[in-house]
Design a protein around this motif. Structure first.
Motif, short mmCIF file in Angstrom:
data_model
loop_
_atom_site.label_atom_id
_atom_site.label_comp_id
_atom_site.label_asym_id
_atom_site.label_seq_id
_atom_site.Cartn_x
_atom_site.Cartn_y
_atom_site.Cartn_z
N LEU A 18 -9.78 3.22 3.27
CA LEU A 18 -8.96 2.01 3.20
C LEU A 18 -7.55 2.31 2.74
CD1 LEU A 18 -11.60 -0.44 1.70
CD2 LEU A 18 -10.55 -0.60 3.98
N MET A 19 -7.42 3.20 1.77
CA MET A 19 -6.09 3.55 1.28
C MET A 19 -5.26 4.23 2.36
SD MET A 19 -6.87 4.76 -2.61
CE MET A 19 -5.25 5.47 -2.77
N ARG A 20 -5.90 5.01 3.21
CA ARG A 20 -5.16 5.69 4.30
C ARG A 20 -4.55 4.69 5.28
NH1 ARG A 20 -9.55 9.13 3.71
NH2 ARG A 20 -8.95 11.15 2.87
N PHE A 70 -3.31 3.17 -10.23
CA PHE A 70 -2.67 2.89 -8.95
C PHE A 70 -3.61 1.97 -8.19
CE2 PHE A 70 -2.04 3.97 -4.44
CZ PHE A 70 -0.72 3.57 -4.33
N GLU A 71 -3.08 0.85 -7.70
CA GLU A 71 -3.92 -0.15 -7.04
C GLU A 71 -3.37 -0.47 -5.66
OE1 GLU A 71 -5.32 -4.20 -5.98
OE2 GLU A 71 -3.27 -3.67 -6.49
N VAL A 72 -4.28 -0.56 -4.72
CA VAL A 72 -3.95 -0.93 -3.34
C VAL A 72 -4.96 -1.98 -2.90
CG1 VAL A 72 -3.66 -0.09 -0.98
CG2 VAL A 72 -3.24 1.45 -2.88
N ASP A 73 -4.49 -2.99 -2.18
CA ASP A 73 -5.44 -3.94 -1.63
C ASP A 73 -5.02 -4.37 -0.25
OD1 ASP A 73 -4.38 -6.21 -4.19
OD2 ASP A 73 -3.39 -5.79 -2.31
N GLY A 74 -5.94 -5.01 0.43
CA GLY A 74 -5.67 -5.45 1.78
C GLY A 74 -6.50 -6.67 2.12
N SER A 84 -9.99 -4.19 -2.54
CA SER A 84 -9.11 -3.67 -3.57
C SER A 84 -9.64 -2.32 -4.03
CB SER A 84 -9.07 -4.64 -4.76
OG SER A 84 -8.24 -4.13 -5.78
N VAL A 85 -8.72 -1.36 -4.17
CA VAL A 85 -9.07 -0.02 -4.63
C VAL A 85 -8.17 0.31 -5.82
CG1 VAL A 85 -9.05 2.44 -4.05
CG2 VAL A 85 -9.83 0.76 -2.35
#
Length: 139
Positions: A18-20, A70-74, A84-85
């Motif tokens: 997902l982060m990629r 570090f947080e990434v979401d989509g 959310s990661v």
């Protein structure tokens, strides 16, 4: 979704996948014992997160502190699924010449016009992720 409440816990490989696909995340650091968050564009590189920055608060707080988050979401609007990661670990400035050359080859370009010549790598100690169906409200 796998859990009774519709929340799916993601394994690390799902988190990395997902982060990629994402472009922007948020770097959380401590500045003078107070939390601060910076939006950054990033790239996944061999199980780490790499971003570019300039000298200043973000760089100093990231590499001089004991750890970062570090947080990434989509969100997939059509499917109604959000994710959310969160990556927790240590951030280090990339300084070794060969590693700098390798990192400079990554497709990582600053979005802001100001020069960002410093590269930082977050080496994860923990990665967690969640995926869930978004509940729509009647308007």
């Amino acid at each position: 979704m796998t859990a009774a409440d519709g929340m799916e816990v993601l394994d690390p490989s799902q988190c990395w996948a997902l982060m990629r696909e994402a472009d922007v995340g948020r770097l959380a650091v401590s500045v003078a014992n107070r939390p601060d968050i910076f939006p950054i564009n990033f790239i996944v590189d061999h199980g780490t997160v790499v971003f570019r920055t300039a000298e200043g608060t973000k760089l100093a707080a990231a590499v001089l502190g004991t750890s970062v988050a570090f947080e990434v979401d989509g969100y997939d609007y059509v499917a109604g699924i959000a994710w959310s990661v969160v990556v927790k670990g240590r951030a280090t400035e990339i300084k070794r010449m060969q590693e700098l050359f390798d990192t400079a080859e990554l497709p990582l370009f600053p979005w802001h016009a100001a020069p960002k010549h410093r590269f930082v790598r977050i080496v994860p100690e923990e990665i967690t992720g969640r995926r869930f169906r978004v509940i729509t409200r009647a308007r």
